[in-house]
Design a protein around this motif. Structure first.
Motif, PDB file in Angstrom:
ATOM      1  N   ALA A 110       7.887  -0.488  -7.835  1.00 37.20           N
ATOM      2  CA  ALA A 110       6.451  -0.777  -7.709  1.00 37.20           C
ATOM      3  C   ALA A 110       5.635   0.508  -7.731  1.00 37.20           C
ATOM      4  N   LEU A 111       6.136   1.546  -7.049  1.00 35.10           N
ATOM      5  CA  LEU A 111       5.401   2.817  -7.039  1.00 35.10           C
ATOM      6  C   LEU A 111       5.392   3.434  -8.433  1.00 35.10           C
ATOM      7  N   TRP A 112       6.526   3.420  -9.092  1.00 33.92           N
ATOM      8  CA  TRP A 112       6.596   3.951 -10.465  1.00 33.92           C
ATOM      9  C   TRP A 112       5.642   3.212 -11.383  1.00 33.92           C
ATOM     10  N   ASP A 170       3.733  -4.703   2.563  1.00 33.74           N
ATOM     11  CA  ASP A 170       4.435  -3.493   2.975  1.00 33.74           C
ATOM     12  C   ASP A 170       3.497  -2.288   2.932  1.00 33.74           C
ATOM     13  N   ALA A 171       3.651  -1.427   3.932  1.00 34.79           N
ATOM     14  CA  ALA A 171       2.881  -0.176   3.979  1.00 34.79           C
ATOM     15  C   ALA A 171       3.855   0.979   3.790  1.00 34.79           C
ATOM     16  N   ILE A 172       3.771   1.597   2.627  1.00 34.03           N
ATOM     17  CA  ILE A 172       4.628   2.721   2.299  1.00 34.03           C
ATOM     18  C   ILE A 172       3.830   4.002   2.543  1.00 34.03           C
ATOM     19  N   THR A 173       4.453   4.963   3.211  1.00 41.02           N
ATOM     20  CA  THR A 173       3.761   6.227   3.436  1.00 41.02           C
ATOM     21  C   THR A 173       4.660   7.380   3.029  1.00 41.02           C
ATOM     22  N   THR A 174       4.040   8.446   2.569  1.00 40.05           N
ATOM     23  CA  THR A 174       4.776   9.652   2.196  1.00 40.05           C
ATOM     24  C   THR A 174       5.555  10.145   3.403  1.00 40.05           C
ATOM     25  N   VAL A 197       8.753   3.149   5.313  1.00 39.32           N
ATOM     26  CA  VAL A 197       8.343   1.792   4.970  1.00 39.32           C
ATOM     27  C   VAL A 197       8.013   1.053   6.264  1.00 39.32           C
ATOM     28  N   ASN A 198       6.788   0.651   6.398  1.00 40.61           N
ATOM     29  CA  ASN A 198       6.321  -0.052   7.598  1.00 40.61           C
ATOM     30  C   ASN A 198       6.679   0.722   8.870  1.00 40.61           C
ATOM     31  N   THR A 236       0.839  -1.199   0.000  1.00 42.22           N
ATOM     32  CA  THR A 236       0.000   0.000   0.000  1.00 42.22           C
ATOM     33  C   THR A 236       0.867   1.238   0.000  1.00 42.22           C
ATOM     34  N   PHE A 237       0.349   2.281  -0.593  1.00 43.39           N
ATOM     35  CA  PHE A 237       0.988   3.596  -0.567  1.00 43.39           C
ATOM     36  C   PHE A 237      -0.040   4.583  -0.032  1.00 43.39           C
ATOM     37  N   ASP A 238       0.238   5.134   1.131  1.00 46.42           N
ATOM     38  CA  ASP A 238      -0.696   6.047   1.800  1.00 46.42           C
ATOM     39  C   ASP A 238      -2.100   5.453   1.827  1.00 46.42           C
ATOM     40  N   GLY A 239      -2.161   4.157   2.084  1.00 49.71           N
ATOM     41  CA  GLY A 239      -3.431   3.462   2.223  1.00 49.71           C
ATOM     42  C   GLY A 239      -4.034   2.962   0.925  1.00 49.71           C
TER      43      GLY A 239
END
Ligand code: FES
Length: 104
Positions: free
Chosen positions: A37-39, A89-93, A72-73, A20-23
């Motif tokens: 993955a984000l790209w 994995d939980a990625i957040t800004t 990351v997490n 996830t990225f910012d949920g």
């Protein structure tokens, strides 16, 4: 026919999984870094600078510039271009240094 980096090298990655990225749900493939993955999901920025709040993402892509720092997490300051994505994995800004919770 759509050409992708994977098709050009005839890669046959394993089954995709979710991070996830910012949920928001993001699909990742085995072997991808967090940045890759984000790209692939069209996300180009995941950090802001500490002075001006300018958007940042990948610049060098090889672990030298630190532009790609992400949380990351719950761990801030992870270089997204080097960190392998893992299922769940939980990625957040990351805002600034990623340690705003320590401010007095
Ligand atoms: S993009 Fe430069 S360290 Fe990750």
């Amino acid at each position: 026919m759509t050409r992708t980096p994977a098709s050009l090298v005839r890669a046959e990655p394993g089954a995709p999984y979710e991070i996830t990225f910012d949920g928001r749900s993001v699909r990742a493939l085995p072997g991808q870094t967090v940045a890759a993955a984000l790209w692939a999901a069209g996300i180009l920025s995941w950090r802001t600078t500490r002075v001006n709040g300018a958007a940042r993402g990948v610049f060098c892509g090889i672990g030298a510039c630190y532009d790609c720092l992400a949380t990351v997490n719950g761990r801030p300051n992870q270089r997204a271009c080097l960190v392998p994505a893992r299922p769940g994995d939980a990625i957040t800004t990351q805002e600034g240094t990623g340690h705003d919770d320590l401010a007095v």
